[in-house]
Write a protein that holds these residues in place. Structure first.
Motif, short mmCIF file in Angstrom:
data_model
loop_
_atom_site.label_atom_id
_atom_site.label_comp_id
_atom_site.label_asym_id
_atom_site.label_seq_id
_atom_site.Cartn_x
_atom_site.Cartn_y
_atom_site.Cartn_z
N GLY A 25 0.83 -1.19 0.00
CA GLY A 25 0.00 0.00 0.00
C GLY A 25 0.87 1.24 0.00
N GLY A 26 0.24 2.37 0.26
CA GLY A 26 1.01 3.60 0.30
C GLY A 26 0.12 4.81 0.34
N ALA A 27 0.69 5.96 0.00
CA ALA A 27 -0.06 7.21 0.06
C ALA A 27 0.60 8.25 -0.83
CB ALA A 27 -0.14 7.73 1.50
N LEU A 28 -0.22 9.19 -1.30
CA LEU A 28 0.25 10.37 -2.02
C LEU A 28 -0.38 11.57 -1.35
CD1 LEU A 28 1.68 11.73 -4.47
CD2 LEU A 28 -0.48 11.44 -5.71
N ARG A 29 0.46 12.60 -1.01
CA ARG A 29 -0.05 13.74 -0.25
C ARG A 29 0.47 15.05 -0.82
NH1 ARG A 29 1.50 11.36 5.43
NH2 ARG A 29 2.91 13.15 5.37
N TYR A 30 -0.38 16.09 -0.68
CA TYR A 30 -0.02 17.45 -1.08
C TYR A 30 -0.41 18.42 0.04
CZ TYR A 30 0.45 15.58 -5.81
OH TYR A 30 0.83 14.85 -6.91
N ASN A 31 0.23 19.59 0.05
CA ASN A 31 -0.04 20.62 1.06
C ASN A 31 -0.40 21.95 0.40
OD1 ASN A 31 0.19 19.57 3.66
ND2 ASN A 31 2.41 19.77 3.68
N TYR A 32 -1.44 22.60 0.93
CA TYR A 32 -1.63 24.03 0.70
C TYR A 32 -1.23 24.73 1.98
CZ TYR A 32 -3.62 28.65 0.59
OH TYR A 32 -3.76 30.00 0.67
N LEU A 33 -0.37 25.79 1.89
CA LEU A 33 0.08 26.47 3.09
C LEU A 33 0.15 27.97 2.90
CD1 LEU A 33 3.91 26.25 3.26
CD2 LEU A 33 2.68 24.70 1.76
N TYR A 34 -0.12 28.66 4.01
CA TYR A 34 -0.10 30.13 4.04
C TYR A 34 0.50 30.52 5.38
CZ TYR A 34 -1.86 34.94 3.61
OH TYR A 34 -1.97 36.30 3.52
N SER A 35 1.69 31.14 5.35
CA SER A 35 2.47 31.39 6.57
C SER A 35 2.52 32.87 6.90
CB SER A 35 3.90 30.86 6.39
OG SER A 35 3.90 29.49 6.03
N SER A 36 2.35 33.19 8.18
CA SER A 36 2.29 34.59 8.61
C SER A 36 3.63 35.30 8.45
CB SER A 36 1.83 34.67 10.08
OG SER A 36 2.79 34.06 10.94
N GLY A 46 -0.41 32.15 -0.85
CA GLY A 46 -0.02 30.83 -0.37
C GLY A 46 0.58 29.96 -1.46
N ASP A 47 0.99 28.75 -1.08
CA ASP A 47 1.58 27.78 -2.02
C ASP A 47 0.84 26.45 -1.94
OD1 ASP A 47 3.81 29.22 -3.16
OD2 ASP A 47 4.75 29.11 -1.18
N PHE A 48 0.78 25.76 -3.08
CA PHE A 48 0.24 24.40 -3.14
C PHE A 48 1.38 23.50 -3.60
CE2 PHE A 48 -2.80 21.25 -5.28
CZ PHE A 48 -3.11 20.63 -4.06
N ILE A 49 1.89 22.62 -2.70
CA ILE A 49 3.14 21.93 -2.95
C ILE A 49 2.99 20.42 -2.73
CG2 ILE A 49 4.50 23.95 -2.28
CD1 ILE A 49 5.10 22.52 0.38
N TYR A 50 3.95 19.69 -3.30
CA TYR A 50 4.07 18.24 -3.09
C TYR A 50 4.54 17.97 -1.67
CZ TYR A 50 6.54 13.72 -3.40
OH TYR A 50 7.02 12.45 -3.17
N ASP A 51 3.93 16.98 -1.01
CA ASP A 51 4.35 16.55 0.33
C ASP A 51 5.17 15.27 0.22
OD1 ASP A 51 4.66 16.08 3.02
OD2 ASP A 51 2.60 15.44 3.37
#
Length: 377
Positions: A25-36, A46-51
């Motif tokens: 099995g396994g997983a694929l993940r991504y992040n949207y982030l917005y930093s102060s 913000g950015d939408f990036i590979y996790d």
């Protein structure tokens, strides 16, 4: 990626109990982030990036089993490495032995948190840590206990003179010191029917070998922890005391140790107390593919003993959305004198700075988990 492909040669078998069983099995993940603290990121919304992309393999033949997880991050976050990988043997229905890169028995497990960022314990190597050694587990109805010996943290180079790499999943001592010959013990007492309690004590002691002085110091950690579940509610609390005694070269401070993960090393105060509390509430729903919403708040506080050091804190408020094989963490994470939340990355969990305020990051992690029951972060 070649290491990932090596795992996939294992055939997917579904035989009876006396035949080998293998699950991939396994997983694929991504992040949207917005930093102060990141003005450039704020300017673009913000950015939408590979996790990560990861592969899990679990195998069992009679009483012998295997569990391995390989993760592929971007090069800037350490690249590819094992999170865990052990061979096990079931002595009985409640007794097991594991050998290899296995989870360190300390504190509330699997996690002392609910959110994607973990709790403050993770950032000092005391939540979901994994080291190289052998572990005995006895999991009964009323009592649980684990005993372990770890020769060292996960190493990628032979020889005592090589520094430990920061390219790893869990935080360990890196730089001029390395963890050796560590002993762990953990005890859990379970009680209650309506209010289900898990009351525990953890202890850890090991050596710190300095590759410059060739002398061995030591480190220790003691923890009291309690987890209680009532209907849809869950509360986790921990009280820890931690000390490091590195035998550094002359002129190098012994009030800090260098720790690292994901390719980034930073300083951590050698001696501190830590207090954490994590509360969550599960709400079953029927909204299209969404079956459950978990709401939570996780808090951690680090009280450093060295004179003049500034304490650190972390709080994450969020929600986990479960929709079939998709799991989405929506988090508002804030930190004070925390290396991963603005300011000077290197020394915030070490000496810290007096004028730093709270910084925050809004983060959404999208993860698809396939052919596995392991939804770990």
């Amino acid at each position: 990626m070649t290491k990932i492909l090596l795992l996939i040669w294992i055939p997917f078998l579904t035989y009876s109990q006396d035949k080998p069983i293998v699950n991939i099995g396994g997983a694929l993940r991504y992040n949207y982030l917005y930093s102060s603290w990141n003005s450039d990121q704020k300017d673009i919304g913000g950015d939408f990036i590979y996790d990560i992309f990861r592969i899990n393999a679990e195998a069992r033949y009679k009483d012998v089993y295997l569990n391995v997880e390989y993760r592929e991050y971007s090069d800037s976050f350490g690249g590819g490495f094992l999170k865990q990988g052990w061979m096990g043997y079931s002595l009985s229905e409640q007794e097991d032995i594991q050998i290899g890169l296995t989870q360190v028995p300390f504190g509330i497990q699997t996690y002392n948190s609910n959110n994607w960022f973990f709790n403050l314990t993770y950032y000092v190597g005391l939540e979901d840590g994994h080291d190289m050694g052998i572990k005995y587990m006895n999991i009964g109805d009323k009592f649980e206990y684990q005993l372990a010996f770890f020769k060292n943290s996960e190493l990628f180079d032979l020889g005592g003179s090589n520094e430990v790499s920061s390219n790893r999943y869990a935080y360990d001592i890196v730089g001029k010191n390395k963890e050796i010959n560590q002993f762990n013990g953990k005890f859990i007492y379970k009680t209650g029917e309506e209010f289900k309690h898990r009351i525990g004590f953890s202890a850890q002691y090991g050596g710190l070998y300095n590759i410059e002085t060739k002398e061995t110091g030591d480190h220790h950690a003691l923890g009291l922890h309690h987890e209680v579940s009532y209907k849809r509610w869950n509360l986790k609390t921990e009280l820890l005391t931690v000390g490091h005694n590195p035998m550094n070269a002359d002129g190098q401070s012994r009030d800090i140790v260098r720790m690292g993960a994901y390719g980034f090393p930073y300083d951590v105060a050698s001696d501190f107390e830590m207090y954490t509390a994590a509360v969550s509430y599960d709400l079953p729903v029927d909204i299209g593919p969404i079956s459950n919403l978990k709401f939570y708040n996780d808090f951690g506080y680090m009280d450093k003993r060295a004179q003049g050091f500034k304490n650190s804190a972390m709080n994450v408020t969020g929600m986990l959305v479960s929709a079939g094989d998709v799991f989405i963490y929506v988090d508002y994470a804030a930190g004070y004198n925390h290396s991963w939340f603005g300011g000077d990355f290197t020394n915030e969990l070490g000496q810290g700075k007096p004028n730093l305020g709270w910084e925050a990051r809004f983060n959404i992690n999208f993860g698809y988990y396939f052919l596995t029951d392991n939804k770990s972060r």
